[in-house]
Each structure stands twice: as structure tokens, then as C-alpha cells.
Design a protein around this motif. Structure first.
Motif, PDB file in Angstrom:
ATOM      1  N   THR A  11       6.451  23.147  -2.859  1.00 44.18           N
ATOM      2  CA  THR A  11       6.646  23.479  -0.957  1.00 44.18           C
ATOM      3  C   THR A  11       5.773  21.861  -0.663  1.00 44.18           C
ATOM      4  O   THR A  11       4.735  21.454  -1.382  1.00 44.18           O
ATOM      5  CB  THR A  11       6.577  24.639  -0.344  1.00 44.18           C
ATOM      6  OG1 THR A  11       4.979  24.591  -0.150  1.00 44.18           O
ATOM      7  CG2 THR A  11       7.272  25.817  -0.808  1.00 44.18           C
ATOM      8  N   ARG A  12       6.809  21.265   0.768  1.00 49.74           N
ATOM      9  CA  ARG A  12       5.879  20.177   1.099  1.00 49.74           C
ATOM     10  C   ARG A  12       5.544  21.356   2.311  1.00 49.74           C
ATOM     11  O   ARG A  12       5.728  21.684   3.158  1.00 49.74           O
ATOM     12  CB  ARG A  12       7.268  19.278   1.783  1.00 49.74           C
ATOM     13  CG  ARG A  12       6.787  18.246   0.679  1.00 49.74           C
ATOM     14  CD  ARG A  12       8.101  17.199   1.192  1.00 49.74           C
ATOM     15  NE  ARG A  12       7.847  16.124  -0.086  1.00 49.74           N
ATOM     16  CZ  ARG A  12       7.386  14.901  -0.384  1.00 49.74           C
ATOM     17  NH1 ARG A  12       5.872  14.644   0.692  1.00 49.74           N
ATOM     18  NH2 ARG A  12       8.409  14.404  -0.799  1.00 49.74           N
ATOM     19  N   SER A  45      15.819  25.056   5.082  1.00 46.55           N
ATOM     20  CA  SER A  45      14.496  24.296   4.767  1.00 46.55           C
ATOM     21  C   SER A  45      13.333  25.434   4.096  1.00 46.55           C
ATOM     22  O   SER A  45      12.172  24.869   3.564  1.00 46.55           O
ATOM     23  CB  SER A  45      14.765  23.175   5.390  1.00 46.55           C
ATOM     24  OG  SER A  45      13.930  23.484   5.926  1.00 46.55           O
ATOM     25  N   ASP A  47      10.364  27.622   3.749  1.00 42.53           N
ATOM     26  CA  ASP A  47       9.614  28.494   2.566  1.00 42.53           C
ATOM     27  C   ASP A  47       9.230  29.699   3.210  1.00 42.53           C
ATOM     28  O   ASP A  47       9.293  30.354   2.327  1.00 42.53           O
ATOM     29  CB  ASP A  47       9.557  27.995   1.769  1.00 42.53           C
ATOM     30  CG  ASP A  47       8.749  28.882   0.790  1.00 42.53           C
ATOM     31  OD1 ASP A  47       9.515  29.266  -0.894  1.00 42.53           O
ATOM     32  OD2 ASP A  47       6.934  29.190   0.365  1.00 42.53           O
ATOM     33  N   CYS A  69       8.562  23.445   2.956  1.00 45.62           N
ATOM     34  CA  CYS A  69       9.443  23.361   3.297  1.00 45.62           C
ATOM     35  C   CYS A  69      10.161  23.142   1.454  1.00 45.62           C
ATOM     36  O   CYS A  69       8.897  22.496   0.633  1.00 45.62           O
ATOM     37  CB  CYS A  69       9.194  21.642   3.339  1.00 45.62           C
ATOM     38  SG  CYS A  69      11.312  21.183   3.724  1.00 45.62           S
ATOM     39  N   LYS A  70      10.414  23.803   1.258  1.00 47.03           N
ATOM     40  CA  LYS A  70      12.137  24.074   0.513  1.00 47.03           C
ATOM     41  C   LYS A  70      12.020  22.164  -0.636  1.00 47.03           C
ATOM     42  O   LYS A  70      12.573  21.666  -1.317  1.00 47.03           O
ATOM     43  CB  LYS A  70      12.534  24.566  -0.047  1.00 47.03           C
ATOM     44  CG  LYS A  70      12.375  26.246   0.330  1.00 47.03           C
ATOM     45  CD  LYS A  70      13.708  27.294   0.102  1.00 47.03           C
ATOM     46  CE  LYS A  70      14.636  27.409   1.292  1.00 47.03           C
ATOM     47  NZ  LYS A  70      15.919  28.752   1.693  1.00 47.03           N
ATOM     48  N   TYR A  71      12.064  21.512   0.627  1.00 48.88           N
ATOM     49  CA  TYR A  71      13.214  20.361   0.198  1.00 48.88           C
ATOM     50  C   TYR A  71      11.784  19.460  -0.620  1.00 48.88           C
ATOM     51  O   TYR A  71      11.276  18.971   0.145  1.00 48.88           O
ATOM     52  CB  TYR A  71      13.805  19.122   0.866  1.00 48.88           C
ATOM     53  CG  TYR A  71      14.838  20.745   1.794  1.00 48.88           C
ATOM     54  CD1 TYR A  71      14.940  21.400   0.721  1.00 48.88           C
ATOM     55  CD2 TYR A  71      14.816  20.062   2.977  1.00 48.88           C
ATOM     56  CE1 TYR A  71      16.384  21.881   1.337  1.00 48.88           C
ATOM     57  CE2 TYR A  71      16.824  20.579   2.823  1.00 48.88           C
ATOM     58  CZ  TYR A  71      16.980  22.039   3.038  1.00 48.88           C
ATOM     59  OH  TYR A  71      17.612  22.654   3.058  1.00 48.88           O
ATOM     60  N   GLU A  73      12.545  16.025  -2.324  1.00 52.51           N
ATOM     61  CA  GLU A  73      12.325  15.131  -2.242  1.00 52.51           C
ATOM     62  C   GLU A  73      12.578  13.830  -0.413  1.00 52.51           C
ATOM     63  O   GLU A  73      12.432  14.937   0.252  1.00 52.51           O
ATOM     64  CB  GLU A  73      13.802  14.587  -2.509  1.00 52.51           C
ATOM     65  CG  GLU A  73      14.141  14.937  -3.897  1.00 52.51           C
ATOM     66  CD  GLU A  73      15.410  14.464  -4.403  1.00 52.51           C
ATOM     67  OE1 GLU A  73      16.281  13.466  -3.509  1.00 52.51           O
ATOM     68  OE2 GLU A  73      16.084  15.015  -5.267  1.00 52.51           O
ATOM     69  N   TYR A  74      11.847  13.064  -0.197  1.00 51.41           N
ATOM     70  CA  TYR A  74      11.538  12.889   1.011  1.00 51.41           C
ATOM     71  C   TYR A  74      12.092  12.859   1.751  1.00 51.41           C
ATOM     72  O   TYR A  74      12.222  13.065   2.953  1.00 51.41           O
ATOM     73  CB  TYR A  74      10.131  11.251   0.514  1.00 51.41           C
ATOM     74  CG  TYR A  74       9.868  11.036   1.677  1.00 51.41           C
ATOM     75  CD1 TYR A  74       8.059  11.720   2.266  1.00 51.41           C
ATOM     76  CD2 TYR A  74       9.621  10.033   2.617  1.00 51.41           C
ATOM     77  CE1 TYR A  74       8.276  12.074   3.240  1.00 51.41           C
ATOM     78  CE2 TYR A  74       8.196   9.944   3.892  1.00 51.41           C
ATOM     79  CZ  TYR A  74       7.560  10.351   4.064  1.00 51.41           C
ATOM     80  OH  TYR A  74       6.979  10.217   4.782  1.00 51.41           O
ATOM     81  N   PRO A  76      15.268  13.834   2.752  1.00 49.16           N
ATOM     82  CA  PRO A  76      15.738  15.335   2.894  1.00 49.16           C
ATOM     83  C   PRO A  76      14.507  16.426   3.704  1.00 49.16           C
ATOM     84  O   PRO A  76      15.197  17.037   5.191  1.00 49.16           O
ATOM     85  CB  PRO A  76      15.935  16.362   1.341  1.00 49.16           C
ATOM     86  CG  PRO A  76      16.303  15.289   0.039  1.00 49.16           C
ATOM     87  CD  PRO A  76      16.264  14.075   1.067  1.00 49.16           C
ATOM     88  N   TYR A  77      13.313  16.185   3.457  1.00 47.91           N
ATOM     89  CA  TYR A  77      12.126  16.852   3.955  1.00 47.91           C
ATOM     90  C   TYR A  77      12.419  15.910   5.388  1.00 47.91           C
ATOM     91  O   TYR A  77      12.079  16.708   6.239  1.00 47.91           O
ATOM     92  CB  TYR A  77      11.039  16.561   3.085  1.00 47.91           C
ATOM     93  CG  TYR A  77       9.276  16.584   3.730  1.00 47.91           C
ATOM     94  CD1 TYR A  77       9.112  17.934   4.114  1.00 47.91           C
ATOM     95  CD2 TYR A  77       9.102  15.513   4.300  1.00 47.91           C
ATOM     96  CE1 TYR A  77       7.661  17.811   5.112  1.00 47.91           C
ATOM     97  CE2 TYR A  77       8.364  15.703   5.031  1.00 47.91           C
ATOM     98  CZ  TYR A  77       7.399  16.643   5.555  1.00 47.91           C
ATOM     99  OH  TYR A  77       6.531  16.590   6.165  1.00 47.91           O
ATOM    100  N   ALA A  80      14.923  17.766   7.559  1.00 41.40           N
ATOM    101  CA  ALA A  80      14.641  19.187   7.566  1.00 41.40           C
ATOM    102  C   ALA A  80      13.623  18.956   9.153  1.00 41.40           C
ATOM    103  O   ALA A  80      13.930  19.946  10.211  1.00 41.40           O
ATOM    104  CB  ALA A  80      14.444  19.885   6.504  1.00 41.40           C
TER     105      ALA A  80
END
Length: 115
Positions: A11-12, A45, A47, A69-71, A73-74, A76-77, A80
Motif C-alpha cells: 500500500t501507499r 482505494s 486498505d 491506499c491500495k493503488y 501507481e502514482y 490513481p493514488y 484517490a
């Protein structure tokens, strides 16, 4: 030497603070925390997340937030986060919860009263 492989992370994490004004009533402060939790919990998004009223700042009542965040890739992150921020703003506006900004109160003492 340890190497962190950020591509392998699941995650991010985004950490942020939401500050509301000191004149926010107790019930509205509780509602603000609840709104933050609901917005993060229900976004696709998410988690995991956390939101807690954690400090009295210089000019705001501070709510600590973390969103995982589950995304990965920058773009989509960032998308979100933008959606989450827009929803927080909409919900706070709907409930008349005011965001704080740096303020100062100046007390002016008339010259004839100064020591």
C-alpha cells in the motif's frame, strides 16, 4: 546495507492532519472524526485507515489521519486522495465544520492604561 524495495510494498501510506477551529463544539469535533473515518473507510482505494483527535495546536484542534491506499501507481493514488479530500470538504461544509487556518488575536491596550 538494507535496501527498501518500494515496488514491493502492498500500500501507499498518506499521513495528514485536519485542523478545525477552536470554537468547534464538542459534538461537531466528534462528528468531524466520524466523517473522516467514514470517508476513508468507504473509499474503494482504502486498505486501512485511522483518524483520532490527537492534539491542541496553536490555532486548531488537530485530527491525525492516516490512509493506506491500495493503488500503487502514482496517478490513481493521487486521484484517490483527491476524491477523499473533495468528499471531506463536502461533508464538513454540509455539517458547518470549519477548517482552521493560522490566526492570531491581538489585544490592544489604550495608552492611558499601559503601565
Amino acid at each position: 546495507t538494507d535496501i527498501d524495495n518500494f515496488a514491493a510494498r502492498p500500500t501507499r501510506r498518506t499521513t495528514f492532519t485536519i485542523g478545525v477551529t477552536y470554537n468547534t463544539p464538542y459534538e461537531k469535533l466528534q462528528l468531524a472524526v466520524q466523517i473522516l473515518r467514514e470517508v476513508m473507510e468507504t473509499h474503494e482505494s482504502t486498505d486501512s485507515y485511522r483518524a483520532f483527535f490527537n492534539s491542541y495546536g496553536d490555532f486548531s484542534l488537530n485530527i491525525f489521519c492516516q490512509h493506506f491506499c491500495k493503488y500503487l501507481e502514482y496517478d490513481p493514488y493521487l486521484g484517490a486522495l483527491e476524491e477523499i479530500n473533495f468528499e471531506i470538504k463536502r461533508r464538513f461544509d454540509e455539517e458547518d465544520i470549519e477548517f482552521a487556518f493560522p490566526t492570531q488575536t491581538l489585544y490592544v491596550i489604550p495608552e492611558n492604561q499601559a503601565n
